[in-house]
Design an enzyme around this catalytic site. Sequence first.
Site, PDB file in Angstrom:
ATOM      1  N   CYS A 103      -0.940 -54.136 -30.454  1.00  0.00           N
ATOM      2  CA  CYS A 103      -1.035 -52.944 -29.619  1.00  0.00           C
ATOM      3  C   CYS A 103      -0.127 -53.101 -28.412  1.00  0.00           C
ATOM      4  O   CYS A 103      -0.097 -54.165 -27.793  1.00  0.00           O
ATOM      5  CB  CYS A 103      -2.483 -52.772 -29.163  1.00  0.00           C
ATOM      6  SG  CYS A 103      -2.756 -51.297 -28.175  1.00  0.00           S
ATOM      7  N   HIS A 145      -6.651 -47.076 -35.634  1.00  0.00           N
ATOM      8  CA  HIS A 145      -6.316 -47.766 -34.384  1.00  0.00           C
ATOM      9  C   HIS A 145      -5.971 -46.741 -33.299  1.00  0.00           C
ATOM     10  O   HIS A 145      -6.436 -46.832 -32.165  1.00  0.00           O
ATOM     11  CB  HIS A 145      -5.139 -48.717 -34.656  1.00  0.00           C
ATOM     12  CG  HIS A 145      -4.588 -49.413 -33.452  1.00  0.00           C
ATOM     13  ND1 HIS A 145      -4.634 -50.773 -33.287  1.00  0.00           N
ATOM     14  CD2 HIS A 145      -3.960 -48.926 -32.349  1.00  0.00           C
ATOM     15  CE1 HIS A 145      -4.082 -51.096 -32.125  1.00  0.00           C
ATOM     16  NE2 HIS A 145      -3.649 -49.988 -31.538  1.00  0.00           N
ATOM     17  N   GLU A 146      -5.157 -45.749 -33.677  1.00  0.00           N
ATOM     18  CA  GLU A 146      -4.722 -44.748 -32.684  1.00  0.00           C
ATOM     19  C   GLU A 146      -5.889 -43.850 -32.270  1.00  0.00           C
ATOM     20  O   GLU A 146      -6.053 -43.535 -31.091  1.00  0.00           O
ATOM     21  CB  GLU A 146      -3.570 -43.907 -33.246  1.00  0.00           C
ATOM     22  CG  GLU A 146      -2.355 -44.699 -33.711  1.00  0.00           C
ATOM     23  CD  GLU A 146      -1.655 -45.482 -32.604  1.00  0.00           C
ATOM     24  OE1 GLU A 146      -2.022 -45.335 -31.431  1.00  0.00           O
ATOM     25  OE2 GLU A 146      -0.742 -46.263 -32.927  1.00  0.00           O
ATOM     26  N   HIS A 149      -8.043 -45.325 -29.659  1.00  0.00           N
ATOM     27  CA  HIS A 149      -7.545 -45.198 -28.280  1.00  0.00           C
ATOM     28  C   HIS A 149      -8.109 -43.950 -27.604  1.00  0.00           C
ATOM     29  O   HIS A 149      -8.340 -43.948 -26.396  1.00  0.00           O
ATOM     30  CB  HIS A 149      -6.017 -45.103 -28.273  1.00  0.00           C
ATOM     31  CG  HIS A 149      -5.327 -46.434 -28.291  1.00  0.00           C
ATOM     32  ND1 HIS A 149      -5.448 -47.353 -27.275  1.00  0.00           N
ATOM     33  CD2 HIS A 149      -4.494 -47.003 -29.205  1.00  0.00           C
ATOM     34  CE1 HIS A 149      -4.723 -48.423 -27.564  1.00  0.00           C
ATOM     35  NE2 HIS A 149      -4.137 -48.242 -28.729  1.00  0.00           N
TER      36      HIS A 149
HETATM   37 ZN    ZN Z   1      -2.841 -49.555 -29.628  1.00  0.00          ZN
END
Ligand code: ZN
Length: 187
Positions: A103, A145-146, A149
């Site tokens: 990341c 993963h995104e 966020h």
């Molecule tokens: Zn990330």
Amino acid sequence: MAVKPILRLGHPVLRQVAKPVKPEDLETVELQQLLEDLIDTMRAAHSTGLTAPQIGSSCRVYVAEADDSPRYPNLGPVPLSIWINPEMSVFPVSPTVTMYEGCLSVPGLRGAVTRPAHLRLRAVNEHGQVMEQEFQGSAASVVQHELDHLDGVLFVDRAHPQTLSFVEELEQFVPPEERLVIHEDAH
Ligand code: ZN
């Protein structure tokens, strides 16, 4: 054009649940500016995806783009895409994928995260048009993963603790075939 600084682990904005973009905010100068900044910053960082919170704007937007990056060999080329207020649904019988993730907000670190490997993503683009796409394997990992966020979650929260590793050590001690594993029999 503006390349923004990328917030790093410890910055409180990365831990906020980002706000949805309102329909009336689509096609505004402010949103257009944010999208340009996101795209410029993603490209400058040679990344395949970037979310608005990572440049300090706590709203539910992410951009993705990939060439045949050696970092994600199974991702394949991804044309520039803009996902606003994305929501995902995991297929009921989904295999799982375990992938070493990294990341931009946690530079230098990698860790193995297990996630569902088959999902459908739905969002609107900057013109308010509905976009829908299926993702599998490592691409499904990247999408999750995104989306994490946007909910204030970082991959280090989900990584198997003993797999956390700096990039150099990962390359030295973890063979490439163990950096991405798809389990067909679990979900
Ligand atoms: Zn990330």
